[in-house]
Scaffold this motif. Sequence first.
Motif, mmCIF file in Angstrom:
data_model
loop_
_atom_site.group_PDB
_atom_site.id
_atom_site.type_symbol
_atom_site.label_atom_id
_atom_site.label_comp_id
_atom_site.label_asym_id
_atom_site.label_seq_id
_atom_site.Cartn_x
_atom_site.Cartn_y
_atom_site.Cartn_z
ATOM 1 N N LEU A 277 0.255 -2.136 -6.248
ATOM 2 C CA LEU A 277 -0.367 -1.335 -5.187
ATOM 3 C C LEU A 277 -1.742 -1.898 -4.833
ATOM 4 O O LEU A 277 -2.531 -2.236 -5.719
ATOM 5 N N LYS A 278 -2.021 -1.934 -3.544
ATOM 6 C CA LYS A 278 -3.333 -2.349 -3.043
ATOM 7 C C LYS A 278 -3.632 -1.534 -1.783
ATOM 8 O O LYS A 278 -2.724 -1.330 -0.964
ATOM 9 N N PRO A 279 -4.867 -1.100 -1.610
ATOM 10 C CA PRO A 279 -5.210 -0.461 -0.333
ATOM 11 C C PRO A 279 -4.914 -1.404 0.814
ATOM 12 O O PRO A 279 -5.116 -2.618 0.699
ATOM 13 N N MET A 280 -4.486 -0.860 1.933
ATOM 14 C CA MET A 280 -3.993 -1.687 3.050
ATOM 15 C C MET A 280 -5.013 -2.700 3.552
ATOM 16 O O MET A 280 -4.643 -3.771 4.020
ATOM 17 N N ASN B 206 0.504 5.120 1.172
ATOM 18 C CA ASN B 206 -0.412 6.071 1.818
ATOM 19 C C ASN B 206 0.169 7.470 1.855
ATOM 20 O O ASN B 206 1.386 7.654 1.903
ATOM 21 N N SER C 266 2.655 -1.011 4.229
ATOM 22 C CA SER C 266 2.365 0.268 3.599
ATOM 23 C C SER C 266 3.610 1.136 3.609
ATOM 24 O O SER C 266 4.443 1.037 4.512
ATOM 25 N N ASP D 252 0.853 -1.191 0.000
ATOM 26 C CA ASP D 252 0.000 0.000 0.000
ATOM 27 C C ASP D 252 0.887 1.238 0.000
ATOM 28 O O ASP D 252 1.960 1.252 0.605
ATOM 29 N N SER E 132 -2.558 4.436 -3.003
ATOM 30 C CA SER E 132 -3.683 3.521 -2.824
ATOM 31 C C SER E 132 -4.518 3.836 -1.591
ATOM 32 O O SER E 132 -5.659 3.400 -1.487
ATOM 33 N N SER E 133 -3.971 4.597 -0.645
ATOM 34 C CA SER E 133 -4.721 4.978 0.560
ATOM 35 C C SER E 133 -4.452 6.437 0.905
ATOM 36 O O SER E 133 -3.297 6.877 0.894
#
Lengths: 257, 257, 257, 257
Positions: free
Chosen positions: C250-253, C9, C222, C7, C32-33
């Motif tokens: 990338l991926k949201p946490m 952020n 992250s 992630d 991603s966040s």
Amino acid sequence: MKKTLVDLNCDMGESFGRYKLGLDEEVIKLISSANVGCGFHGGDPHVMRNTVALAREHGVAVGAHPGLPDLLGFGRREMKVTPEELKDYCIYQIGALKAFVEIAGMKLQHVKVHGALDTMARAHEELTRAMCEATREINPNLVWLAHSGSRAVRIARSMDLNVVQEVYADRAYNADKSLVSRRVPGAVLNDSQEVGGRIKQLIELGTITTIDGQTLELEYDSICVHGDTPGALEIIRTIRGTLADHDVALKPMMELI
Amino acid sequence: MKKTLVDLNCDMGESFGRYKLGLDEEVIKLISSANVGCGFHGGDPHVMRNTVALAREHGVAVGAHPGLPDLLGFGRREMKVTPEELKDYCIYQIGALKAFVEIAGMKLQHVKVHGALDTMARAHEELTRAMCEATREINPNLVWLAHSGSRAVRIARSMDLNVVQEVYADRAYNADKSLVSRRVPGAVLNDSQEVGGRIKQLIELGTITTIDGQTLELEYDSICVHGDTPGALEIIRTIRGTLADHDVALKPMMELI
Amino acid sequence: MKKTLVDLNCDMGESFGRYKLGLDEEVIKLISSANVGCGFHGGDPHVMRNTVALAREHGVAVGAHPGLPDLLGFGRREMKVTPEELKDYCIYQIGALKAFVEIAGMKLQHVKVHGALDTMARAHEELTRAMCEATREINPNLVWLAHSGSRAVRIARSMDLNVVQEVYADRAYNADKSLVSRRVPGAVLNDSQEVGGRIKQLIELGTITTIDGQTLELEYDSICVHGDTPGALEIIRTIRGTLADHDVALKPMMELI
Amino acid sequence: MKKTLVDLNCDMGESFGRYKLGLDEEVIKLISSANVGCGFHGGDPHVMRNTVALAREHGVAVGAHPGLPDLLGFGRREMKVTPEELKDYCIYQIGALKAFVEIAGMKLQHVKVHGALDTMARAHEELTRAMCEATREINPNLVWLAHSGSRAVRIARSMDLNVVQEVYADRAYNADKSLVSRRVPGAVLNDSQEVGGRIKQLIELGTITTIDGQTLELEYDSICVHGDTPGALEIIRTIRGTLADHDVALKPMMELI
């Protein structure tokens, strides 16, 4: 008689804490009077000290620029305050700035109200009186800076304040000498050549052409400029060039009364 | 030499908008100096005007009572401000109050810092210096009011400020001349007879008995009282009675230096 | 096992009224966040709506970024608040942001505390607990985002919160896994190549080299980036390039727990 | 059909930090619905938690009482906000309170806007719509509490909100069902017997007598009372007595729809 001296005024010191607004460090080199935020709509104690120091360094006179207690709206939203409240808000803010100015070894030169206070002054005579009273009670020698030909000018004069009238270099005018609302297309002039042309006309003929093409005579001793965009800097430089071409020198408004 | 004059000081003007705090209208009749809130921890421009008017009406001298920018915490929570920030917060607040005081035809008499600023002054010499500098730069003749025997007294004197030392009538003392924390049982004295007895001892012997039974010599020209409860009014009246019994008259601190 | 997902952020939504901060419109495309300001240290209701809309448009998950009630200090100055006060400040702010997030049809993903709250969490376990309690009471499924290897991670885990650990891409580390103070030269890394190298090392070896040359193992899901300068954008792009080179997506946490 | 159930609503939770307002601890025992301040015009996070806890303890339902961002004016001064700004101010405040309510294991029952927002709603339909939209977007089941027979009632209904109409027990009415301005003598009724008589008439006949002697039919499911003076408590007790005499029981408004 041909004008040989004029004041250039600009709002500054409207940053707040970590939030920076305006190109004060650049603008200060180009003007003769600074309208300094007093912490209600913008500005904070630390910003006030730094802005006064900047003005001092560049020989620029300082005025107070009090606003409504609405940081979130940057003092641009009308609030239904009473004249008594407003008078005290002005005394508070002008008094606070005056302390910084005097500690810097300068004298507070003028008062120019900010944003919605300016709008409210147009509609409510008792509010204008309240702001003028605050100014006079702080110091009867303070200059009251207001729109050329406005009711605020007449009221301030009737209260024996020193009045300096100003013209906006980069704003379109209505036939009644008021500024065209920012919501109307063409209200704000972004083209430095066009602004230069208006200043030329103002110096040579003492007139402004309104948005609907009428010719308006305007008395003035100060020209208001803005300094929050790179384009604004270009406009100020053009104004200064036009003034120089006509042998008009810059002087803080206090020296023009 | 027997003391014949003393100042009684009390915090007031700490209401905010619709929120009322303290019994200012009653207390003002009983004291000689008022520490007036300046709008950061409490007080607002309208309250400041009214409090100054109240003081004037009753012949009470006015001092500034600046605080931290923390209305939510009433200025009682320490904040990690820099000396530069703090100095400017003080100049802003003192300058604002000074304007109201001078418009009322009076002179600002003194500065006494509020709440956590007082606590922070004890621990951080550079913060005390910053507040003293603000006071001196506003006007070197302003009185700096501080706890008897405290480091703030020594620092202010070393900076050539006029210092007046105060004793708290209704608070218990530690052996190092500091006040017992409000969290300790017995820190706040609510019994007017007990407070009266302490004042008697202070006038006759110049001493206070600490919370652990020691006898402490304290220099003072002012006694600090509180006025936010009906019981507090009773205590102030007892103090005044005790002073009168000993032929000690009230005078604003400025006249005692 | 080789990391394939991470992630990114970044703080955003910290503008206030007319005051603009950060390059949110650019940064949002790269992360991603988003840690969104909640109106105390920065951000306002209108900014919150717009920031949530921006995140939604770009498929970025939203977390709350609560701060101290100190707009003037941008929430960067420690304040002596009690755990009870702090807990309620967090509930208030997280609750307000959650409303905007849910109205936008999204779910609030995480909580990451701002500025001095982060510093205070390191020193005061009861304050960390208070913030974790606020988070858990709002929703026990919320992710608690904290510095890799910090005490806040351990506390949050002991309270059964979902914890995601983060590494700062552009900040130097001490040997105890804390960030080097901004006042120390070299604390902030401005060179995108250098940051890229650190990310490479982090992905390949799971380590960071501290400011004094030690090698530190850091668990993380992250990477925290900053987006308030044009240079910062360059750094984020370099990080993304490095991640892509190593086949890390990338991926949201929330999807990494 | 004879009314057997009615709601009694009262504003509370409008204290702020050290500033206490209202007799919440007493009033809560006498009402069925509380309109709780949300931190803009009054109230703060800690006060919100405590007020919600108080309501829960006494089985009183909780509604949000959002106001303008004007603590200094207690939200009683009209501000020229846009519908977009106002909608977001409402979402922010309702969302924050909703968090405290849900953490306490309750459901937010209703929304009633405060002070100048109420006045502004009368004059500006688009502002009423903005506030209704905020309410509906937070939760379409929330009750919208508004003056009996007002335009806000019609607008809210047209937007499919659950509407409860309220009558003010202690305020005089104009013939158009609006409240007589506080500036007009007789606008506020302080005599508990007189208020009791009005409630009797309201229950028995469903009418109110206006300030100029006309008889007005008013639909209502809630009666609004005030609780900021000892006299106000007496009035509430009289109202309850009158209701009991007529076998009208108290119920939170949600149960009356």
